[in-house]
Scaffold this motif. Structure first.
Motif, PDB file in Angstrom:
ATOM      1  N   PHE A 190       9.949   5.414  10.999  1.00  0.00           N
ATOM      2  CA  PHE A 190       8.600   5.536  11.555  1.00  0.00           C
ATOM      3  C   PHE A 190       7.553   4.851  10.692  1.00  0.00           C
ATOM      4  O   PHE A 190       6.503   4.436  11.171  1.00  0.00           O
ATOM      5  CB  PHE A 190       8.259   7.020  11.713  1.00  0.00           C
ATOM      6  N   ARG A 191       7.784   4.772   9.385  1.00  0.00           N
ATOM      7  CA  ARG A 191       6.868   4.142   8.436  1.00  0.00           C
ATOM      8  C   ARG A 191       5.465   4.777   8.495  1.00  0.00           C
ATOM      9  O   ARG A 191       4.474   4.125   8.816  1.00  0.00           O
ATOM     10  CB  ARG A 191       6.766   2.631   8.688  1.00  0.00           C
ATOM     11  N   PRO A 192       5.370   6.051   8.155  1.00  0.00           N
ATOM     12  CA  PRO A 192       4.076   6.739   8.275  1.00  0.00           C
ATOM     13  C   PRO A 192       3.051   6.232   7.280  1.00  0.00           C
ATOM     14  O   PRO A 192       3.380   5.713   6.207  1.00  0.00           O
ATOM     15  CB  PRO A 192       4.436   8.201   7.987  1.00  0.00           C
ATOM     16  N   ASP A 203       6.430  14.746  -1.787  1.00  0.00           N
ATOM     17  CA  ASP A 203       6.440  13.920  -2.989  1.00  0.00           C
ATOM     18  C   ASP A 203       7.272  12.657  -2.763  1.00  0.00           C
ATOM     19  O   ASP A 203       6.883  11.560  -3.161  1.00  0.00           O
ATOM     20  CB  ASP A 203       7.031  14.702  -4.171  1.00  0.00           C
ATOM     21  N   TRP A 204       8.440  12.812  -2.142  1.00  0.00           N
ATOM     22  CA  TRP A 204       9.328  11.672  -1.902  1.00  0.00           C
ATOM     23  C   TRP A 204       8.676  10.647  -0.979  1.00  0.00           C
ATOM     24  O   TRP A 204       8.721   9.442  -1.240  1.00  0.00           O
ATOM     25  CB  TRP A 204      10.651  12.144  -1.297  1.00  0.00           C
ATOM     26  N   VAL A 205       8.076  11.106   0.090  1.00  0.00           N
ATOM     27  CA  VAL A 205       7.427  10.192   1.041  1.00  0.00           C
ATOM     28  C   VAL A 205       6.291   9.434   0.367  1.00  0.00           C
ATOM     29  O   VAL A 205       6.132   8.219   0.549  1.00  0.00           O
ATOM     30  CB  VAL A 205       6.922  10.967   2.277  1.00  0.00           C
ATOM     31  N   TYR A 206       5.507  10.131  -0.423  1.00  0.00           N
ATOM     32  CA  TYR A 206       4.388   9.503  -1.129  1.00  0.00           C
ATOM     33  C   TYR A 206       4.884   8.428  -2.099  1.00  0.00           C
ATOM     34  O   TYR A 206       4.329   7.321  -2.152  1.00  0.00           O
ATOM     35  CB  TYR A 206       3.616  10.581  -1.881  1.00  0.00           C
ATOM     36  N   ASP A 207       5.938   8.738  -2.829  1.00  0.00           N
ATOM     37  CA  ASP A 207       6.420   7.842  -3.881  1.00  0.00           C
ATOM     38  C   ASP A 207       7.309   6.720  -3.340  1.00  0.00           C
ATOM     39  O   ASP A 207       7.096   5.544  -3.631  1.00  0.00           O
ATOM     40  CB  ASP A 207       7.194   8.663  -4.914  1.00  0.00           C
ATOM     41  N   HIS A 208       8.294   7.051  -2.536  1.00  0.00           N
ATOM     42  CA  HIS A 208       9.294   6.077  -2.107  1.00  0.00           C
ATOM     43  C   HIS A 208       8.862   5.252  -0.905  1.00  0.00           C
ATOM     44  O   HIS A 208       9.295   4.100  -0.759  1.00  0.00           O
ATOM     45  CB  HIS A 208      10.620   6.779  -1.820  1.00  0.00           C
ATOM     46  N   LEU A 209       8.053   5.814  -0.034  1.00  0.00           N
ATOM     47  CA  LEU A 209       7.580   5.059   1.132  1.00  0.00           C
ATOM     48  C   LEU A 209       6.159   4.543   0.937  1.00  0.00           C
ATOM     49  O   LEU A 209       5.608   3.911   1.842  1.00  0.00           O
ATOM     50  CB  LEU A 209       7.651   5.932   2.392  1.00  0.00           C
ATOM     51  N   ASN A 210       5.592   4.848  -0.222  1.00  0.00           N
ATOM     52  CA  ASN A 210       4.250   4.353  -0.554  1.00  0.00           C
ATOM     53  C   ASN A 210       3.209   4.764   0.488  1.00  0.00           C
ATOM     54  O   ASN A 210       2.309   4.001   0.851  1.00  0.00           O
ATOM     55  CB  ASN A 210       4.264   2.827  -0.700  1.00  0.00           C
TER      56      ASN A 210
END
Length: 392
Positions: free
Chosen positions: A208-210, A275-282
Motif C-alpha cells: 500500500f505504501r502508506p 515503529d517498523w512502518v516509520y523506520d523501514h517504510l519511511n
C-alpha cells in the motif's frame, strides 16, 4: 453515496483447523462459552457479522472499492481499498485494528469509519468527503482473527495469537531488545515476523505504501508517535509535524497523554508495528492510539494529564518525564505500551478483562465508536495538509 472511495479493510484470517486453534491458544485459563459475546454484549459484531457488513459496504461504495488479501501459513487477511475514482491521493492512510484480540472496540471503530467513508452515516458525509479529497484509506479490521474467535466465545482476556505471541512485539524494529519470556503477555516470538499474521500485514502495508499509519489499541487513553522501542528517544524525522497532528486531534477527541510512546509511558516496547512502518517504510506520519479506558479511571487520567500539561507547558511534548512520574500518570491503566506486571489493576476474571479494554454499555460503545471513527477522518485531513506542503 459519496464520490467513490478506496478503503482497505482487512477482514479475517481464519485457520482451517479449529481443533488446532483450540489446543494451541495460550496465555488464558478462562473457558470459553459458544456465542458468549452476542449474549453478553449484543451490540458488538462477531467476525461473521463484520464480514457480512463489509460485503454490504463494498457494494455500497461502488465499483472503485476493491479487495486484496495476503496469506501466510494458511492464515489469510483480506483488505479493501477505497478512494475517489480517478484520483491519485498524495496521502495514503493505513489503519490496523485488532492486533490484540481482546480489544474488540478497536475493529468496531474501523467498521464505523468504513461506513462513514461509504456515505452510510449522514451526519459525517461532509467530513468524509473532505478527507477523501486528498486521502486514500487502508483499513485492516482484524489483525488477529484466529484468537478473536476465542474472544467472541467468551475468552475476553486473550491478547496473543494462537502461538502465544504478542503480534505488536513481533515486528523487526529493535526486536532483539525485547527480553520478555515465552510466558509473558508481551512474548515477541522466536524471531521477527515469525507469525503468519505479521507476515501478512507486512505484505499488505508494504504494498500500500502508506504516508500515514495508525495502529489502534485500547486499555487506556493515549496518542503516540515513535519511538516505542525505548523510553529515551523521540523521533527526529517529521517530529514537529507529528506532534502538531496529535495536538490537534487530541484536543477534540481524547484530552489525554500524547507524544513519543516510550517517553509518554516510560516503558520500552521493541518490535511494534508503528515503529517498523516509520523506520523501514519511511512513513512521514506513524501513530499508535489507545482509544478506551474504563470510565472509572478516565477522569483521574485526564486530571493528572491536565496537571502535567499546566505544570510543564509545551516542554511536555519534548522531554522525558521519567518512568516513575509516568507510571504514576498511568496508574491503574492497561496500555499496550505498559507491561501488565507493572500495572496494579489485576485482570482476574473474564468480565474484568472485557471492561478494561471495551465499553460495557451500549451508550458508551456508541459514543466511543463515533468519536474515534471521526478522529481518524480528522487525522487524515491534518496529515494531508502537511503532505501537500512537503516534498514527500
Amino acid at each position: 453515496m459519496l464520490p467513490v472511495v478506496s478503503v482497505l479493510v482487512g477482514i479475517f484470517a481464519i485457520s482451517a483447523d479449529a481443533k488446532i486453534i483450540r489446543t494451541q491458544l495460550r496465555h488464558s485459563s478462562l473457558r470459553a462459552d459458544t456465542a458468549r459475546l452476542k449474549a453478553d454484549y449484543p451490540y458488538y459484531h462477531t467476525s461473521a457479522e463484520i464480514e457480512s457488513e463489509t460485503a454490504r459496504l463494498l457494494q455500497a461504495c461502488g465499483e472503485s472499492a476493491k479487495t486484496n488479501s495476503s496469506t501466510a501459513n494458511n492464515v489469510t487477511i483480506t483488505e479493501v481499498r477505497i478512494k475517489t475514482p480517478g484520483s491519485n491521493p498524495k496521502n495514503r492512510v493505513s489503519i490496523v485494528f485488532g492486533e490484540h484480540s481482546r480489544e474488540l472496540i478497536s475493529p468496531e471503530t474501523g467498521l464505523m469509519l468504513f461506513k462513514m467513508l461509504c456515505g452510510d452515516i449522514e451526519s459525517k458525509k461532509e467530513l468524509a468527503v473532505e478527507a477523501l479529497k486528498s486521502s486514500e484509506f487502508q483499513l485492516v479490521l482484524n489483525a488477529n482473527p484466529r484468537s478473536r474467535l476465542k474472544v467472541e466465545e467468551g475468552d475476553y482476556c486473550l491478547r496473543a495469537n494462537p502461538a502465544g505471541v504478542d503480534l505488536n512485539r513481533n515486528w523487526d524494529e529493535k526486536w532483539t531488545l525485547n527480553k520478555h519470556a515465552e510466558s509473558s503477555d508481551q512474548y515477541p516470538g522466536s524471531a521477527p515476523f515469525s507469525e503468519p499474521e505479521t507476515q501478512a500485514l507486512k505484505s499488505l502495508i508494504t504494498d500500500f505504501r502508506p504516508t500515514t499509519f495508525l495502529s489502534v489499541h485500547s486499555g487506556t487513553l493515549g496518542m503516540y508517535m515513535p519511538w516505542a522501542y525505548d523510553s529515551q528517544h523521540l523521533a527526529v524525522r517529521n517530529r514537529s509535524e507529528m506532534l502538531s497532528v496529535l495536538f490537534q486531534v487530541d484536543g477534540d477527541h481524547c484530552q489525554c497523554p500524547f507524544g513519543a510512546a516510550g517517553l509518554e509511558v516510560g516503558y520500552d516496547c521493541p518490535g511494534t508495528s508503528f515503529d517498523w512502518v516509520y523506520d523501514h517504510l519511511n512513513v512521514p506520519f506513524s501513530f499508535a492510539w489507545e482509544i478506551y479506558a474504563n470510565p472509572l479511571q478516565v477522569e483521574s487520567l485526564k486530571q493528572r494529564w491536565t496537571e502535567e500539561k499546566d505544570e510543564r507547558g509545551l516542554l511536555l511534548l519534548q522531554e522525558n518525564l521519567g518512568s516513575e512520574e509516568l507510571a504514576k500518570l498511568y496508574k491503574g491503566h492497561h496500555s499496550d505500551f505498559l507491561s501488565l506486571a507493572q500495572q496494579e489493576a489485576k485482570l482476574t476474571t473474564s468480565d474484568s478483562c472485557f471492561s478494561t479494554f471495551n465499553p460495557g454499555t451500549q451508550k458508551d460503545f456508541e459514543e466511543s465508536v463515533d468519536n474515534w471513527a471521526t478522529s481518524y477522518l480528522r487525522m487524515a485531513t491534518e496529515t494531508a495538509k502537511y503532505l501537500k506542503r512537503s516534498k514527500v
